[in-house]
Design a protein around this motif. Sequence first.
Motif, PDB file in Angstrom:
ATOM      1  N   ARG A  82      -8.712   6.532  -3.293  1.00 49.24           N
ATOM      2  CA  ARG A  82      -9.950   6.332  -2.601  1.00 49.24           C
ATOM      3  C   ARG A  82      -9.850   4.797  -2.101  1.00 49.24           C
ATOM      4  NH1 ARG A  82     -14.951   9.186  -4.449  1.00 49.24           N
ATOM      5  NH2 ARG A  82     -15.756   8.427  -2.669  1.00 49.24           N
ATOM      6  N   SER A  83      -9.534   3.932  -3.119  1.00 47.96           N
ATOM      7  CA  SER A  83      -9.629   2.466  -2.770  1.00 47.96           C
ATOM      8  C   SER A  83      -8.389   2.180  -1.657  1.00 47.96           C
ATOM      9  CB  SER A  83      -9.580   1.588  -4.163  1.00 47.96           C
ATOM     10  OG  SER A  83     -10.913   1.784  -4.839  1.00 47.96           O
ATOM     11  N   VAL A 100       0.923  -1.274   0.152  1.00 45.24           N
ATOM     12  CA  VAL A 100      -0.075  -0.084  -0.107  1.00 45.24           C
ATOM     13  C   VAL A 100       0.908   1.245   0.011  1.00 45.24           C
ATOM     14  CG1 VAL A 100      -1.685   1.255   1.151  1.00 45.24           C
ATOM     15  CG2 VAL A 100      -2.134  -1.187   0.924  1.00 45.24           C
ATOM     16  N   ARG A 136     -15.090   3.322  -0.107  1.00 49.77           N
ATOM     17  CA  ARG A 136     -15.984   2.777  -1.438  1.00 49.77           C
ATOM     18  C   ARG A 136     -16.343   3.756  -2.495  1.00 49.77           C
ATOM     19  NH1 ARG A 136     -16.756  -2.218  -2.805  1.00 49.77           N
ATOM     20  NH2 ARG A 136     -18.933  -1.685  -3.702  1.00 49.77           N
ATOM     21  N   SER A 151      -7.211   3.920   0.279  1.00 48.58           N
ATOM     22  CA  SER A 151      -7.592   4.509   1.550  1.00 48.58           C
ATOM     23  C   SER A 151      -8.753   3.533   2.302  1.00 48.58           C
ATOM     24  CB  SER A 151      -7.877   5.688   1.527  1.00 48.58           C
ATOM     25  OG  SER A 151      -8.995   6.174   0.939  1.00 48.58           O
ATOM     26  N   GLY A 152      -9.279   2.731   1.563  1.00 49.44           N
ATOM     27  CA  GLY A 152     -10.503   1.961   2.255  1.00 49.44           C
ATOM     28  C   GLY A 152     -11.715   2.562   1.661  1.00 49.44           C
TER      29      GLY A 152
END
Length: 278
Positions: free
Chosen positions: A264-265, A203, A270, A267-268
Amino acid sequence: MGKGEIGLNEFVARSLDEIRFWSRIMKEHSLFLGLGFRCEDTQLKEEANRFYKIFEDIERRAHEFQVNTDPQTIQAFNTEVSIAATQIWAFKRRVLGLILRCKLPGQTNFPLLVDHVSREANYFRNRLIELNTGNLEPLPDAIIDENVFFLKIMADHAKFIGHLLDPSERKLVEQAREFSQDFDMLVFQATDLSSMRPQSQTVPLLSQFVDENKVSVQSLRDFKKTARDLINECRIKSIIHPLLADHVFREAERFLFILDMFERSLSGARVDKKEILH
């Protein structure tokens, strides 16, 4: 009907988003290629015009569907469009072969441009096949592969702009050359990260990768917007078709949209299906 990790509604939304965007791109490719052929290339001009009409119709129909459309209807539409994308890809590769064998002396389509538009047709076809089969890449692979593809597209754009501006527009030509070098470097970095897979898919590394690319794409997008506006206002000298200037701007916007979703993905967060149909 397997859809991998996405639900049926998201399958419909993603499919319509891909077709609405790329069918317009394919339609415009047909126009640009046709403009570059010689007067005597009547058969090639007719083929380009036929593909223009095909993708114009696909674009129109794609906007008539909604997110609540039956997924099986969209699956069939994806199959139909992927066949059209395959056909225009084959046309573009045939044209590239003719140019490289010096069969079309005097035509004005750069070989790199024809290769460029064929890569986009292949990308479009593959996206629809992936959606229909549910064989979507895991996020870490998608991040690297999408960046490798789009960074090369952006590097090509910078080169085309530099060659189509009038040589007397020295400052803009130099800016385009600098963007070309910057994105060539980013392509090499992306290729290196790709070759280090799977160990490179952490990540922190992927986040830095996306952030760095996003900064460069935003700068290029702004440059393209300025060039587009100046061309529309007839304030600079070039042989760039106004639609081509807008075309490359929209592709940079598309890449930024994808980078935002990746950011955004990672960072978790949706992504809502309404945002996919941006």
